[in-house]
Motif scaffolding. Structure first.
Motif, PDB file in Angstrom:
ATOM      1  N   ASN A  42       0.791  -1.203   0.000  1.00 41.96           N
ATOM      2  CA  ASN A  42       0.000   0.000   0.000  1.00 41.96           C
ATOM      3  C   ASN A  42       0.845   1.284   0.000  1.00 41.96           C
ATOM      4  OD1 ASN A  42      -2.416   1.333   0.775  1.00 41.96           O
ATOM      5  ND2 ASN A  42      -3.015  -0.511   1.861  1.00 41.96           N
ATOM      6  N   HIS A  43       1.736   1.359   0.978  1.00 38.29           N
ATOM      7  CA  HIS A  43       2.620   2.514   1.148  1.00 38.29           C
ATOM      8  C   HIS A  43       3.594   2.640  -0.029  1.00 38.29           C
ATOM      9  CE1 HIS A  43       5.841   5.058   2.711  1.00 38.29           C
ATOM     10  NE2 HIS A  43       6.660   4.030   2.795  1.00 38.29           N
ATOM     11  N   SER A  44       4.141   1.532  -0.478  1.00 41.25           N
ATOM     12  CA  SER A  44       5.136   1.587  -1.553  1.00 41.25           C
ATOM     13  C   SER A  44       4.526   2.144  -2.839  1.00 41.25           C
ATOM     14  CB  SER A  44       5.724   0.200  -1.812  1.00 41.25           C
ATOM     15  OG  SER A  44       6.347  -0.276  -0.639  1.00 41.25           O
TER      16      SER A  44
ATOM     17  N   LEU B 223      10.564   0.571  -4.709  1.00 48.12           N
ATOM     18  CA  LEU B 223      11.247  -0.564  -4.079  1.00 48.12           C
ATOM     19  C   LEU B 223      11.933  -0.232  -2.747  1.00 48.12           C
ATOM     20  CD1 LEU B 223      12.879  -2.095  -7.301  1.00 48.12           C
ATOM     21  CD2 LEU B 223      10.751  -2.815  -6.174  1.00 48.12           C
ATOM     22  N   HIS B 224      11.825   1.002  -2.273  1.00 55.64           N
ATOM     23  CA  HIS B 224      12.647   1.420  -1.133  1.00 55.64           C
ATOM     24  C   HIS B 224      12.405   0.577   0.126  1.00 55.64           C
ATOM     25  CE1 HIS B 224       9.008   3.390   0.201  1.00 55.64           C
ATOM     26  NE2 HIS B 224       9.573   3.582   1.374  1.00 55.64           N
ATOM     27  N   ASP B 225      11.222  -0.041   0.255  1.00 51.97           N
ATOM     28  CA  ASP B 225      10.910  -0.810   1.469  1.00 51.97           C
ATOM     29  C   ASP B 225      10.843  -2.313   1.213  1.00 51.97           C
ATOM     30  OD1 ASP B 225      10.798   1.110   3.405  1.00 51.97           O
ATOM     31  OD2 ASP B 225       8.613   1.330   3.401  1.00 51.97           O
ATOM     32  N   VAL B 226      11.321  -2.757   0.050  1.00 46.94           N
ATOM     33  CA  VAL B 226      11.069  -4.144  -0.359  1.00 46.94           C
ATOM     34  C   VAL B 226      11.764  -5.155   0.573  1.00 46.94           C
ATOM     35  CG1 VAL B 226      12.936  -4.568  -2.033  1.00 46.94           C
ATOM     36  CG2 VAL B 226      10.638  -5.456  -2.481  1.00 46.94           C
TER      37      VAL B 226
ATOM     38  N   ALA C 220       9.513  11.814  -0.727  1.00 49.15           N
ATOM     39  CA  ALA C 220       8.314  11.089  -1.153  1.00 49.15           C
ATOM     40  C   ALA C 220       7.906  10.027  -0.122  1.00 49.15           C
ATOM     41  CB  ALA C 220       8.570  10.438  -2.509  1.00 49.15           C
ATOM     42  N   ASP C 221       8.884   9.388   0.501  1.00 43.26           N
ATOM     43  CA  ASP C 221       8.604   8.352   1.491  1.00 43.26           C
ATOM     44  C   ASP C 221       7.860   8.934   2.698  1.00 43.26           C
ATOM     45  OD1 ASP C 221       8.681   6.050   3.055  1.00 43.26           O
ATOM     46  OD2 ASP C 221      10.781   6.308   3.636  1.00 43.26           O
ATOM     47  N   ARG C 222       8.433   9.949   3.311  1.00 49.83           N
ATOM     48  CA  ARG C 222       7.807  10.552   4.497  1.00 49.83           C
ATOM     49  C   ARG C 222       6.445  11.151   4.195  1.00 49.83           C
ATOM     50  NH1 ARG C 222      12.227  13.682   8.242  1.00 49.83           N
ATOM     51  NH2 ARG C 222      13.782  12.031   8.178  1.00 49.83           N
TER      52      ARG C 222
HETATM   53 CA    CA Z   1       8.977   3.818   3.646  1.00 52.60          CA
END
Ligand code: CA
Length: 432
Positions: free
Chosen positions: A62-64, A98-101, A170-172
């Motif tokens: 969801n978040h990604s 992919l930052h949280d994969v 973008a992540d935060r």
């Molecule tokens: Ca994240």
């Protein structure tokens, strides 16, 4: 020159936070479809927060997708303003997606007990023998490495890195909005449309038009509020403590050669610290839940009790803890032990801290990229020099300590024994 392959028709995902997530690139579509990315559906974004905010059950999948969508919109804003090639734009999108994969089940609790870092696993999944790696290599042989470098903040182009990890990235922006939405709290809201409109690219990273300062103030304050009201909520942390104790107990029993009712094969690599990429990817929250259900019926009373506590939300109670009262803490541990309650598993001090915003200070070990405002005359100024609100929280680290203990077991003790412990629980909170 790399020419991206586009889908015949744009695909969209319905998203409660951004309304729609738009996918045009065939490569992005394939990455979303990969088993390693689909795995993120089975890992919750907020770990044990659902014990406190029952809506907070959204996944990292969801978040990604949300981070990807914000990145896509940032790149739209930058059109004609930033000199990014097609390959670099795709790099930004892939890194965002992919930052949280590499996150594992209940990441923070799991990482603490088994001592590894999900960021290393993100790199492994991108660089190793995976579907994701083979998709990324269709761009070029070193494209996976570039994606991994952007995520680990070592990539040469600072602008690209800052879009994924800086103090306004973008992540935060996605997790604050998303976590606020799903938990149902209002503190996390800020005007992302406005922030995206006033973001400008420079070689050193993004800057914000000074006219957008108030939207950024709102973002910093929402971050501050979310940390203290949601992420650090003591009930959530109690859930984490119980979870850590479950993993700790299971490992301890495994080390002793304990005969489990069902052999926890998925955990062996973690217990013995010989984790292969395949072992890691195979573990998600459904597997952890499976073992918790098994373990609640184990002969070992501690493991069984801890699993029941987690599954039935019968968590540990807490009091404020003054770290100078560590001697009293030891007395409490001692008294519980005398009452037959193993304080290694039932008494825990948990500490947490947050720095809402800080400007770059070369002398600090942790390098922070300042948020820079750009005035109409082109001059730049660091955010806290222009904003009184941000200045008031800038560089101030706030700490919080809690002591967790089993209130139900305490109440079941003989009155005199319980009284002694309760007295000391009062002392542990005091400022003296
Ligand atoms: Ca994240």
């Amino acid at each position: 020159m790399y020419e991206p392959i586009m889908l015949d028709e744009e695909k969209v995902f319905k998203d409660p936070v951004h309304r729609y997530v738009h996918v045009r690139s065939a490569l992005i579509w394939d990455l979303i479809d990969s088993p390693e990315f689909q795995r993120l559906r089975r890992i919750k974004q907020l770990g044990t927060s659902f014990f406190t905010f029952h809506g907070g059950e959204h996944s990292r999948f969801n978040h990604s997708l949300g981070v990807y969508e914000i990145m896509r919109r940032i790149l739209e804003t930058f059109e004609g303003r930033a000199k990014l090639s097609n390959e670099e734009k795709l790099l930004c999108l892939c890194a965002a997606l992919l930052h949280d994969v590499g996150h594992g089940p209940f990441s923070h609790s799991f990482e603490k007990v088994f001592r590894f870092d999900h960021e290393d696993w993100t790199k492994e999944i991108i660089m190793g023998d995976t579907k994701i790696n083979s998709i990324l290599r269709t761009v070029s042989d070193d494209f996976p490495r570039k994606v991994a470098e952007v995520i680990s903040k070592t990539y040469e182009n600072k602008l690209i890195v800052s879009l994924i990890s800086s103090q306004i990235d973008a992540d935060r922006m996605d997790y604050l909005l998303r976590d606020a939405y799903y938990t149902g709290v209002h503190y996390g809201n800020f005007d992302i449309e406005r922030i995206l409109r006033v973001m400008r690219p420079t070689e050193e990273g993004i800057v914000i038009k000074a006219s957008g300062m108030h939207a950024v103030e709102d973002y910093i304050m929402s971050r501050y509020q979310m940390y203290w009201q949601v992420y650090f909520h003591p009930v959530t942390r109690s859930g984490e403590v119980v979870l850590r104790k479950i993993f700790q107990r299971a490992k301890e029993l495994f080390d002793q050669g304990y005969d489990f009712g069902i052999d926890p094969v998925n955990f062996h690599p973690f217990f013995t610290d010989q984790i292969s990429l395949h072992d890691y990817i195979s573990l998600d929250e459904t597997v952890v839940y499976f073992y918790m259900h098994q373990w609640r019926h184990e002969k070992d009373a501690i493991l069984s009790d801890l699993c029941s506590r987690f599954l039935d939300r019968n968590l540990l109670q807490y009091v404020e803890y003054n770290p100078r009262q560590f001697r009293t803490e030891n007395e409490i541990r001692q008294l519980f032990a005398e009452a037959g309650i193993d304080s290694n598993y039932y008494v825990e001090v948990d500490s947490t801290s947050d720095l809402p915003y800080d400007y770059y200070r070369p002398e600090k070990d942790q390098e922070r990229i300042s948020i820079m405002l750009v005035k109409p005359n082109g001059e730049q100024a660091e955010l806290s020099t222009m904003s009184d609100i941000v200045e008031s929280v800038c560089g101030k680290r706030r700490f919080d300590y809690k002591l967790f203990y089993p209130a139900d077991l305490l109440e079941a003790l003989p009155i005199e024994q319980a009284r002694k412990i309760k007295e000391r629980l009062k002392v542990v909170m005091s400022d003296e």
